[in-house]
Design a protein around this motif. Structure first.
Motif, short mmCIF file in Angstrom:
data_model
loop_
_atom_site.label_atom_id
_atom_site.label_comp_id
_atom_site.label_asym_id
_atom_site.label_seq_id
_atom_site.Cartn_x
_atom_site.Cartn_y
_atom_site.Cartn_z
N SER A 1 -28.84 46.88 11.46
CA SER A 1 -28.16 47.73 10.08
C SER A 1 -28.46 47.61 9.19
O SER A 1 -29.80 48.23 9.27
CB SER A 1 -27.43 45.71 10.35
N THR B 1 -23.45 46.27 10.98
CA THR B 1 -24.33 46.51 12.39
C THR B 1 -23.17 47.17 13.28
O THR B 1 -22.33 46.56 13.89
CB THR B 1 -24.64 44.89 12.80
N ARG C 1 -27.83 48.10 4.50
CA ARG C 1 -27.04 47.87 3.72
C ARG C 1 -26.30 48.35 2.94
O ARG C 1 -26.92 49.86 2.29
CB ARG C 1 -28.00 46.94 2.74
N ASP D 1 -23.24 44.57 4.46
CA ASP D 1 -23.74 44.99 5.90
C ASP D 1 -22.88 45.26 7.39
O ASP D 1 -22.02 44.75 7.08
CB ASP D 1 -24.34 43.85 6.69
#
Length: 488
Positions: free
Chosen positions: A296, A282, A298, A280
């Motif tokens: 965020s 962010t 993936r 992830d």
């Protein structure tokens, strides 16, 4: 018939003769369709829209000739050919002159086979960038309707995006519009920025923008990536590493792959069966919160290292190894002693196909060193002609490669362009039946005879490849390539 109609008929005949190598790929109906999309008038004179498209390609093909020489080029070939007597050009020249005195300020030339450079300059101004983009998009869609499988990898339509700078002559209108950059010697150089979306498996341009050098690549990329479709997979250089671009691609139901940037912190979620990682990201930058994007994203990270280079990683939104596994992403090409391909290059290495295309356009075609224009409109016309020529020749290469059972990327672009130039006089002077039935198939066979040899041990180092780069503000970037001592 009025003189204007006679001149138009002559130039229509000249276009048909001069465009015979490409007439099956780019019919007049497609140009008219692009004009309707871009809301551009077709024109009624000899330099109407369809003829101007032909002349743009001719200017790129004969990049060392002046505009006047390009306008006269096909006329001279027709005059020297066996079918000149009785042709439209010959009939127009031998027809009786109109009765009455010629107007003192009549701008049309005496010879019905020629047009003035001023008329050509005025016609260029009527062709905006939107028309050229519409034409290239329609042409590429026509190609994909015939060769869609050649543009796909594991079910994805493969694209790549990158930009390059074009050096321009130091004319004031060009400086004012495109801007200048410093060359480190207290002198400023006029440059334009060209950003292009390409189909890398066949090296065909899909969309492009020519903008001032002050406009950043990411900004232009945002506009180009707005045309992505579902199941597109776009390969990007590290310079396009942007949270905003990532989500733009994702919201189009497309995917991307890009080299990881140093300093970006990922949170590992899972290690997959092929050794790649789900992470992830962010970002801490608040601008993305203001842009109403999720907090965020993936991603999947493929770590790898090539001998002699520092460790690197590819970041992609294709999360499942079943879709594209690690070896397919980063594997190196494997060739036996006879040149037979045992394993193709990894998918991300296909991003370099657009670099090869820029080299072929700028060096082989002479895009950068032969721009004649002194105004932004003329530069746009010439650049569009070069991109259109490149697309058409690349399409012929695909046809030649398929007929010979070869990979289109194995055929030499410089060899194909040389064969086209060598056969041009014969194509212009031949009858339509001989041109389409004999000469064009001969051209394809000759194009298929020029191969790019495999050179697995050859390396072309970039300047300062092993030196630390100063990025400014106290930031340093380590070189990707290791020195001999470090590699050992």
């Amino acid at each position: 018939m009025p003189p204007k109609d006679i001149r138009r008929n002559v130039w229509d005949q000249l276009r048909q003769k001069g465009f015979r190598a490409f007439e099956s790929l780019l019919p007049a109906e497609l140009v008219i369709q692009a004009a309707l999309v871009a809301i551009v008038p077709l024109g009624t004179g000899p330099l109407h829209l369809v003829n101007m498209v032909w002349l743009s390609v001719a200017c790129a093909l004969h990049s060392l000739e002046t505009f006047k020489e390009v306008l006269d080029h096909t006329i001279k070939l027709v005059e020297d050919g066996p079918h000149y007597h009785g042709s439209a050009l010959d009939r127009a020249r031998t027809a009786p002159r109109p009765i009455g005195p010629r107007r003192r300020h009549d701008p049309s030339p005496h010879d019905p086979g020629s047009v003035t450079e001023e008329a050509f300059a005025q016609a260029r101004k009527r062709l905006p960038m939107g028309f050229w983009v519409a034409l290239i998009v329609l042409l590429t869609e026509r190609f994909m309707a015939q060769h869609d499988a050649r543009t796909r990898f594991c079910g994805f339509r493969l694209l790549c995006i990158d930009g390059t700078c074009l050096n321009l002559a130091d004319w004031k209108p060009l400086r004012d519009y495109f801007g200048t950059v410093s060359n480190g010697k207290k002198r400023r150089k006029t440059q334009a920025r060209l950003v292009m979306l390409q189909l890398p498996l066949v090296r065909l341009p899909w969309r492009y923008e020519l903008v001032p050098i002050t406009e950043g690549e990411r900004t232009v990329a945002g506009r180009l990536l707005g045309h992505l479709k579902a199941n597109d997979l776009v390969l990007m250089d590290r310079g396009f590493f942007s949270y905003g671009l990532f989500w733009q691609v994702k919201r189009a139901q497309a995917d991307f792959a890009v080299r990881a940037m140093a300093g970006v912190k990922f949170t590992t979620v899972q290690t997959l069966c092929d050794g790649t990682r789900l992470v992830d990201w962010t970002p801490s930058d608040r601008q993305w919160r203001k842009a109403d994007l999720p907090t965020s994203i993936r991603l999947r990270v493929i770590d790898y290292q090539i001998k002699g280079f520092r460790p690197s990683a590819i970041v992609t939104s294709v999360l499942e190894p079943d879709q594209i596994d690690r070896q397919a992403w980063v594997g190196l090409a494997l060739v036996d002693d006879t040149g037979r391909v045992l394993r193709g290059a990894g998918l991300y290495h296909r991003r370099w196909e657009i670099e090869t295309s820029y080299f072929e356009m700028k060096e082989t075609q002479g895009l950068e060193r032969s721009l004649r224009g002194r105004t932004p409109e003329t530069i746009g016309f010439e650049v569009a002609g070069h991109i259109l020529l490149y697309l058409l020749v690349r399409w012929l290469i695909v046809e030649a490669a398929l007929a010979a059972g070869e990979d289109p990327l194995r055929l030499s672009y410089s060899g194909a362009l040389g064969e086209l130039l060598a056969l041009e006089p014969s194509l212009v002077q031949a009858s339509p039946e001989r041109a389409s039935g004999v000469l064009v198939p001969r051209l394809l066979r000759r194009m298929a005879s020029h191969f790019v040899p495999y050179r697995p041990d050859r390396h072309y180092p970039r300047p300062h490849d092993t030196k630390v780069k100063n990025k400014g503000k106290g930031k340093k970037q380590l070189p990707s390539k290791l020195t001999t001592e470090a590699a050992a």
